[in-house]
Each structure stands twice: as structure tokens, then as C-alpha cells.
Design an enzyme around this catalytic site. Sequence first.
Site, PDB file in Angstrom:
ATOM      1  N   PRO A  96       5.827  -3.398  -4.304  1.00  0.00           N
ATOM      2  CA  PRO A  96       4.651  -4.145  -3.868  1.00  0.00           C
ATOM      3  C   PRO A  96       3.389  -3.295  -3.745  1.00  0.00           C
ATOM      4  CG  PRO A  96       6.210  -3.869  -2.057  1.00  0.00           C
ATOM      5  CD  PRO A  96       6.910  -3.447  -3.313  1.00  0.00           C
ATOM      6  N   ASN A  97       2.291  -3.944  -4.126  1.00  0.00           N
ATOM      7  CA  ASN A  97       0.931  -3.393  -4.014  1.00  0.00           C
ATOM      8  C   ASN A  97       0.604  -2.316  -5.046  1.00  0.00           C
ATOM      9  OD1 ASN A  97       0.107  -4.995  -1.701  1.00  0.00           O
ATOM     10  ND2 ASN A  97       1.611  -3.812  -0.555  1.00  0.00           N
ATOM     11  N   ARG A 147      -6.765   0.003  -4.255  1.00  0.00           N
ATOM     12  CA  ARG A 147      -6.092   0.226  -2.981  1.00  0.00           C
ATOM     13  C   ARG A 147      -6.238   1.682  -2.532  1.00  0.00           C
ATOM     14  NH1 ARG A 147       0.510   0.895  -2.955  1.00  0.00           N
ATOM     15  NH2 ARG A 147       0.405   0.820  -0.704  1.00  0.00           N
ATOM     16  N   TYR A 149      -4.324   6.994  -3.254  1.00  0.00           N
ATOM     17  CA  TYR A 149      -3.633   6.664  -4.512  1.00  0.00           C
ATOM     18  C   TYR A 149      -4.461   6.912  -5.768  1.00  0.00           C
ATOM     19  CZ  TYR A 149      -0.351   4.503  -1.288  1.00  0.00           C
ATOM     20  OH  TYR A 149       0.548   4.293  -0.278  1.00  0.00           O
ATOM     21  N   ASN A 200       9.792   3.311  -7.917  1.00  0.00           N
ATOM     22  CA  ASN A 200       8.874   3.510  -6.798  1.00  0.00           C
ATOM     23  C   ASN A 200       8.951   2.211  -5.994  1.00  0.00           C
ATOM     24  OD1 ASN A 200       6.863   3.771  -4.946  1.00  0.00           O
ATOM     25  ND2 ASN A 200       5.319   4.531  -6.383  1.00  0.00           N
ATOM     26  N   ALA A 258       6.480   0.092  -0.299  1.00  0.00           N
ATOM     27  CA  ALA A 258       6.813  -0.090   1.125  1.00  0.00           C
ATOM     28  C   ALA A 258       8.286  -0.414   1.343  1.00  0.00           C
ATOM     29  CB  ALA A 258       5.940  -1.184   1.722  1.00  0.00           C
ATOM     30  N   HIS A 315      11.067   2.068   2.692  1.00  0.00           N
ATOM     31  CA  HIS A 315      11.305   2.360   4.110  1.00  0.00           C
ATOM     32  C   HIS A 315      11.976   1.212   4.859  1.00  0.00           C
ATOM     33  CE1 HIS A 315       8.379   5.272   2.752  1.00  0.00           C
ATOM     34  NE2 HIS A 315       7.462   4.343   2.610  1.00  0.00           N
ATOM     35  N   ASP A 362      21.313  -1.400  -1.757  1.00  0.00           N
ATOM     36  CA  ASP A 362      22.604  -1.954  -2.173  1.00  0.00           C
ATOM     37  C   ASP A 362      22.629  -2.272  -3.667  1.00  0.00           C
ATOM     38  OD1 ASP A 362      23.674  -1.701   0.343  1.00  0.00           O
ATOM     39  OD2 ASP A 362      23.518  -3.822   0.868  1.00  0.00           O
ATOM     40  N   GLU A 422      13.833   8.408  -7.374  1.00  0.00           N
ATOM     41  CA  GLU A 422      12.795   7.734  -6.588  1.00  0.00           C
ATOM     42  C   GLU A 422      11.488   8.513  -6.731  1.00  0.00           C
ATOM     43  OE1 GLU A 422      13.855   6.414  -2.539  1.00  0.00           O
ATOM     44  OE2 GLU A 422      12.064   7.475  -1.878  1.00  0.00           O
ATOM     45  N   HIS A 447       7.225   8.657  -5.629  1.00  0.00           N
ATOM     46  CA  HIS A 447       6.074   8.198  -4.853  1.00  0.00           C
ATOM     47  C   HIS A 447       4.837   8.918  -5.348  1.00  0.00           C
ATOM     48  CE1 HIS A 447       8.640   6.059  -2.139  1.00  0.00           C
ATOM     49  NE2 HIS A 447       9.425   7.123  -2.127  1.00  0.00           N
ATOM     50  N   LEU A 448       3.770   8.154  -5.499  1.00  0.00           N
ATOM     51  CA  LEU A 448       2.502   8.752  -5.928  1.00  0.00           C
ATOM     52  C   LEU A 448       1.990   9.734  -4.873  1.00  0.00           C
ATOM     53  CD1 LEU A 448       0.907   5.426  -7.147  1.00  0.00           C
ATOM     54  CD2 LEU A 448       1.474   7.353  -8.623  1.00  0.00           C
ATOM     55  N   SER A 449       2.046   9.291  -3.619  1.00  0.00           N
ATOM     56  CA  SER A 449       1.522  10.103  -2.518  1.00  0.00           C
ATOM     57  C   SER A 449       2.639  10.977  -1.941  1.00  0.00           C
ATOM     58  CB  SER A 449       0.956   9.193  -1.432  1.00  0.00           C
ATOM     59  OG  SER A 449       1.993   8.434  -0.841  1.00  0.00           O
ATOM     60  N   ARG A 482       2.569  12.010   5.551  1.00  0.00           N
ATOM     61  CA  ARG A 482       1.828  10.847   6.045  1.00  0.00           C
ATOM     62  C   ARG A 482       2.457  10.370   7.366  1.00  0.00           C
ATOM     63  NH1 ARG A 482       1.041   6.718   1.239  1.00  0.00           N
ATOM     64  NH2 ARG A 482      -0.319   5.779   2.837  1.00  0.00           N
ATOM     65  N   ARG A 489       7.038   6.739   6.940  1.00  0.00           N
ATOM     66  CA  ARG A 489       7.163   6.906   5.484  1.00  0.00           C
ATOM     67  C   ARG A 489       8.143   8.011   5.104  1.00  0.00           C
ATOM     68  NH1 ARG A 489       3.042   3.558   3.440  1.00  0.00           N
ATOM     69  NH2 ARG A 489       1.327   3.442   4.918  1.00  0.00           N
TER      70      ARG A 489
HETATM   71  C1  DQA Z   1       4.212   4.766  -2.096  1.00  0.00           C
HETATM   72  C2  DQA Z   1       4.358   5.272  -0.645  1.00  0.00           C
HETATM   73  C3  DQA Z   1       4.814   4.137   0.257  1.00  0.00           C
HETATM   74  O1  DQA Z   1       4.970   4.616   1.597  1.00  0.00           O
HETATM   75  C4  DQA Z   1       3.786   3.024   0.248  1.00  0.00           C
HETATM   76  O2  DQA Z   1       4.231   1.941   1.051  1.00  0.00           O
HETATM   77  C5  DQA Z   1       3.427   2.571  -1.117  1.00  0.00           C
HETATM   78  C6  DQA Z   1       3.292   3.564  -2.186  1.00  0.00           C
HETATM   79  C7  DQA Z   1       3.652   5.852  -3.037  1.00  0.00           C
HETATM   80  O3  DQA Z   1       3.780   5.691  -4.246  1.00  0.00           O
HETATM   81  O4  DQA Z   1       3.084   6.846  -2.570  1.00  0.00           O
HETATM   82  O5  DQA Z   1       3.156   1.396  -1.336  1.00  0.00           O
HETATM   83  O6  DQA Z   1       5.495   4.417  -2.579  1.00  0.00           O
END
Ligand code: DQA
Length: 144
Positions: free
Chosen positions: A9-10, A17, A22, A73, A76, A79, A86, A97, A99-101, A106, A110
Site C-alpha cells: 500500500p501507498n 508521498r 521516499y 516490499n 505498512a 509491520h 502465512d 524483503e 524497503h526503500l527507506s 525510523r 517499523r
Molecule cells: C516502506 C517502509 C514501511 O514502514 C512503510 O509503511 C512503507 C514503505 C519502505 O519502502 O521504506 O509504506 O516499506
Amino acid sequence: MKILVLNGPNLNMLGLREPGIYGSQTYDDLVAFVQQSAQALGMQVDIRQSNHEGELVTCIQQARGTADAIVINPAAYTHTSVAILDALLAVNLPAVEVHLSDVHSREDFRRMSYCARACQHVIAGQGFDGYRTAMAWLKKNRPE
Ligand code: DQA
């Protein structure tokens, strides 16, 4: 080698965003980057994004028999989602896995990842490059 790259998501809001976290590149830029990286690595890629937990679960289930490995990725849902954990455990495919950040520097919440329990490797804080690193890692560590 066929890879499913799955974004949660997002991530479709990239560019708009929180650019301080990001960056200013868009989701379409990410798709182009992943496709170019896959081509350079000699891999086939199916890249998807969903804002819905159940859809992400269905994509993971469908990877069984159609993909050799998963780059995820979960955003959210990283977490919060036992359902995504599963699904990854159920299909039992090699998974990384991403993550961009840098989630470790943080907010405390997270730092915890359900999904990482089903992943062989976690990459955080490399921006778009993290996806290429993940694909290269899966190629290098491909099961015989
Ligand atoms: C994220 C880090 C997550 O904590 C956050 O909720 C995201 C993006 C990242 O790519 O850094 O939506 O997965």
C-alpha cells in the site's frame, strides 16, 4: 528465472508521498527501473502493486508455479500482516524483503517485520537500488 516483484500500500503514491523519505521518483519510474534491472540480470519480472492485503495474499499464492522467487516490499503490512507472512510460508518460494527507506532508523514500530520471518534476506535504505540488489541476490543464491 522468473521473479514476482510485489509492492504494498501507498507505493503507488511514490513521488508525491513524503518525498524527504521516499524521494521524488514516481511508481512508474520504479516499474521502469525494476524492468531494466531484470533485463540486465537476464531475469523475467512480473511487477505488481496493491493497496489491499487480500490481493497481496492472492498474488503470493499465484506465484506458486508461475514464479521462481519473490521480491516483496509489503510497505505498512510489513509491520502488521500475519496473512502475508502465512502466504509467503505457504508458497515456500525464495523471497527477499525490500524497503526503500531505512526502516531501522525510523519509528520503533517499523523495526518489526512479520514478513521477514519468511524471507531469506532483507534490504532496507537503498532506495530503488534495493530492488536490483534483491533480484541479484536471488539469482546468486538460486537453489540448485
Ligand atoms: C516502506 C517502509 C514501511 O514502514 C512503510 O509503511 C512503507 C514503505 C519502505 O519502502 O521504506 O509504506 O516499506
